[in-house]
Design a protein around this motif. Structure first.
Motif, PDB file in Angstrom:
ATOM      1  N   MET A   1       0.842  -1.188   0.000  1.00  0.00           N
ATOM      2  CA  MET A   1       0.000   0.000   0.000  1.00  0.00           C
ATOM      3  C   MET A   1       0.878   1.240   0.000  1.00  0.00           C
ATOM      4  O   MET A   1       1.805   1.365   0.806  1.00  0.00           O
ATOM      5  CB  MET A   1      -0.911   0.005   1.233  1.00  0.00           C
ATOM      6  CG  MET A   1      -1.798   1.237   1.329  1.00  0.00           C
ATOM      7  SD  MET A   1      -2.775   1.269   2.846  1.00  0.00           S
ATOM      8  CE  MET A   1      -1.502   1.543   4.067  1.00  0.00           C
ATOM      9  N   LEU A   2       0.599   2.140  -0.910  1.00  0.00           N
ATOM     10  CA  LEU A   2       1.323   3.405  -0.993  1.00  0.00           C
ATOM     11  C   LEU A   2       0.367   4.556  -0.737  1.00  0.00           C
ATOM     12  O   LEU A   2      -0.740   4.596  -1.279  1.00  0.00           O
ATOM     13  CB  LEU A   2       1.965   3.579  -2.374  1.00  0.00           C
ATOM     14  CG  LEU A   2       3.146   2.669  -2.736  1.00  0.00           C
ATOM     15  CD1 LEU A   2       3.650   3.001  -4.130  1.00  0.00           C
ATOM     16  CD2 LEU A   2       4.267   2.802  -1.720  1.00  0.00           C
ATOM     17  N   ILE A  24       6.022   9.855   1.309  1.00  0.00           N
ATOM     18  CA  ILE A  24       5.495   8.619   0.734  1.00  0.00           C
ATOM     19  C   ILE A  24       5.523   7.550   1.812  1.00  0.00           C
ATOM     20  O   ILE A  24       6.586   7.229   2.354  1.00  0.00           O
ATOM     21  CB  ILE A  24       6.324   8.171  -0.487  1.00  0.00           C
ATOM     22  CG1 ILE A  24       6.360   9.280  -1.542  1.00  0.00           C
ATOM     23  CG2 ILE A  24       5.750   6.881  -1.083  1.00  0.00           C
ATOM     24  CD1 ILE A  24       7.288   8.973  -2.712  1.00  0.00           C
ATOM     25  N   ASN A  25       4.350   7.001   2.100  1.00  0.00           N
ATOM     26  CA  ASN A  25       4.241   5.968   3.118  1.00  0.00           C
ATOM     27  C   ASN A  25       3.957   4.627   2.446  1.00  0.00           C
ATOM     28  O   ASN A  25       2.930   4.454   1.788  1.00  0.00           O
ATOM     29  CB  ASN A  25       3.115   6.303   4.105  1.00  0.00           C
ATOM     30  CG  ASN A  25       2.924   5.219   5.152  1.00  0.00           C
ATOM     31  OD1 ASN A  25       3.885   4.598   5.587  1.00  0.00           O
ATOM     32  ND2 ASN A  25       1.684   4.991   5.556  1.00  0.00           N
ATOM     33  N   ALA A  26       4.870   3.671   2.597  1.00  0.00           N
ATOM     34  CA  ALA A  26       4.733   2.345   2.000  1.00  0.00           C
ATOM     35  C   ALA A  26       4.584   1.320   3.115  1.00  0.00           C
ATOM     36  O   ALA A  26       5.488   1.148   3.937  1.00  0.00           O
ATOM     37  CB  ALA A  26       5.943   2.017   1.132  1.00  0.00           C
ATOM     38  N   VAL A  27       3.435   0.662   3.153  1.00  0.00           N
ATOM     39  CA  VAL A  27       3.167  -0.369   4.152  1.00  0.00           C
ATOM     40  C   VAL A  27       2.968  -1.693   3.426  1.00  0.00           C
ATOM     41  O   VAL A  27       2.063  -1.816   2.595  1.00  0.00           O
ATOM     42  CB  VAL A  27       1.922  -0.025   4.996  1.00  0.00           C
ATOM     43  CG1 VAL A  27       1.635  -1.145   5.991  1.00  0.00           C
ATOM     44  CG2 VAL A  27       2.095   1.297   5.709  1.00  0.00           C
ATOM     45  N   ALA A  28       3.823  -2.673   3.753  1.00  0.00           N
ATOM     46  CA  ALA A  28       3.790  -3.988   3.095  1.00  0.00           C
ATOM     47  C   ALA A  28       3.654  -3.831   1.581  1.00  0.00           C
ATOM     48  O   ALA A  28       2.692  -4.326   0.966  1.00  0.00           O
ATOM     49  CB  ALA A  28       2.649  -4.841   3.652  1.00  0.00           C
ATOM     50  N   PRO A  29       4.587  -3.137   0.939  1.00  0.00           N
ATOM     51  CA  PRO A  29       4.453  -2.869  -0.501  1.00  0.00           C
ATOM     52  C   PRO A  29       4.539  -4.144  -1.332  1.00  0.00           C
ATOM     53  O   PRO A  29       5.293  -5.069  -1.021  1.00  0.00           O
ATOM     54  CB  PRO A  29       5.646  -1.940  -0.786  1.00  0.00           C
ATOM     55  CG  PRO A  29       6.641  -2.253   0.288  1.00  0.00           C
ATOM     56  CD  PRO A  29       5.843  -2.611   1.494  1.00  0.00           C
ATOM     57  N   THR A  30       3.742  -4.171  -2.385  1.00  0.00           N
ATOM     58  CA  THR A  30       3.793  -5.283  -3.324  1.00  0.00           C
ATOM     59  C   THR A  30       5.037  -5.143  -4.200  1.00  0.00           C
ATOM     60  O   THR A  30       5.767  -4.144  -4.139  1.00  0.00           O
ATOM     61  CB  THR A  30       2.537  -5.299  -4.192  1.00  0.00           C
ATOM     62  OG1 THR A  30       2.485  -4.076  -4.962  1.00  0.00           O
ATOM     63  CG2 THR A  30       1.281  -5.405  -3.332  1.00  0.00           C
ATOM     64  N   GLU A  31       5.272  -6.143  -5.030  1.00  0.00           N
ATOM     65  CA  GLU A  31       6.423  -6.099  -5.927  1.00  0.00           C
ATOM     66  C   GLU A  31       6.328  -4.910  -6.873  1.00  0.00           C
ATOM     67  O   GLU A  31       7.334  -4.233  -7.151  1.00  0.00           O
ATOM     68  CB  GLU A  31       6.491  -7.409  -6.724  1.00  0.00           C
ATOM     69  CG  GLU A  31       7.761  -7.580  -7.535  1.00  0.00           C
ATOM     70  CD  GLU A  31       8.994  -7.735  -6.663  1.00  0.00           C
ATOM     71  OE1 GLU A  31      10.093  -7.333  -7.112  1.00  0.00           O
ATOM     72  OE2 GLU A  31       8.858  -8.244  -5.529  1.00  0.00           O
TER      73      GLU A  31
END
Length: 316
Positions: A1-2, A24-31
């Motif tokens: 999630m971005l 920019i907040n990235a939580v458990a980002p996908t590939e």
């Protein structure tokens, strides 16, 4: 999630896409999201990988070629688990949160959602400005250190409640709970010391530029971290001593129960001895003319034994 946030004149709000000066907040980002951070934003791949490593400890890293700084900060996390009537087990641990400072952006990367990022996103912290990267980092670390203090107070209250249960308990459930709390304090202590080392490196101003208005904020963060370390050490010592004391108490309670059961067994065996004696198939036994005489002897013998054991306080 971005998610993308940017500070404007009227405050900080969420935006649809990355802009210069945004967070920019990235939580458990996908590939796909990781590739976006690397290819579009310019975050170094090793920085993304380090931020998503659960075993990563707090540290600071700087890349001269790309002029990027990575700050890993361990934040506390707690999971509630209901194990019985009004008895809650709290499992505490620490997880890494990566903060990447690069030209035009500040990026936070984590594997799990956490209250610290939510507080920043919901503007529960005063003074947030995504354009002031150093101040943003220090405010985030301050919130994390305050979260440590909150969880440490929870551990203290939970250990006190568990201690009250231990006063009348001979089971292992409460001791296991306190062992889990002691392990949590070890995690906290290790992570807080790493955070302290990272803050000392930031204080030198070599890898992250410090501004004069941020010096007071950095001092506040250091004070909070030092307080959390002291509280962690105090609670750990208290908990360790309490566990040793109550382990002895539980063992002593078991010995008391065994003593009482032994005394009761001795008293109850007296009639069996007397009746076995009069039950022998021989002639000439004393007082064998009536069944009430052996019964009377057994009752008197039990009463005498009970009186003697009571005098010696063997029933407590």
């Amino acid at each position: 999630m971005l998610e993308f946030y940017k500070t404007f004149e009227d405050g900080t709000r969420k935006i649809d896409a990355a802009e210069p000066g945004c967070w920019i907040n990235a939580v458990a980002p996908t590939e796909e999201e990781r590739n976006y951070l690397i290819e579009e934003i310019g975050v170094l791949p090793e920085f993304v990988k380090s931020s998503l490593d659960e075993e990563e400890s707090s540290h600071i890293d700087y890349d001269d070629d790309f002029r990027q700084t990575l700050v890993i900060v361990d934040y506390p996390s707690a999971d509630d688990e209901q194990t019985g009537e009004d008895f809650t087990t709290l499992q505490y641990t620490t997880l890494p949160l990566g903060v990447v400072i690069l030209k035009g952006y500040i990026v936070t990367i984590s594997l799990h959602e956490n209250y610290n990022i939510e507080d920043m996103a919901q503007q529960r912290i005063k003074g947030i400005d995504t354009r002031l990267k150093t101040r943003f980092l220090l405010l985030l670390v301050l919130r994390i250190s305050q979260r440590y203090l909150i969880y440490l107070r929870q551990i203290d209250r939970l250990s006190s409640r568990t201690e009250m249960r231990l006063h009348q308990s001979m089971q292992n459930k409460e001791l296991i709970q306190m062992l889990g709390l002691e392990k949590s304090l070890v995690y906290f202590s290790t992570s807080l010391k790493s955070v302290e080392i990272t803050l000392n490196k930031i204080m030198r101003g070599k890898q992250i530029k410090l501004y004069e208005e941020d010096e007071d904020l950095l001092e506040d963060v250091m004070i909070e971290v030092h307080q959390a370390i002291e509280m962690c050490n105090i609670y750990s010592n208290i908990l360790s001593g309490t566990m040793d004391a109550f382990a002895s108490v539980i063992s002593n309670n078991l010995n008391i129960v065994m003593k009482v059961l032994t005394v009761i067994t001795i008293v109850m065996s007296i009639p069996n001895i007397i009746f076995s004696f009069y039950g022998m198939n021989v002639d000439g036994l004393p007082f064998a003319s009536s069944i009430w005489i052996p019964i009377g002897i057994a009752v008197v013998a039990c009463a005498i034994a009970t009186y003697i054991f009571s005098k010696k306080d063997m029933f407590h």
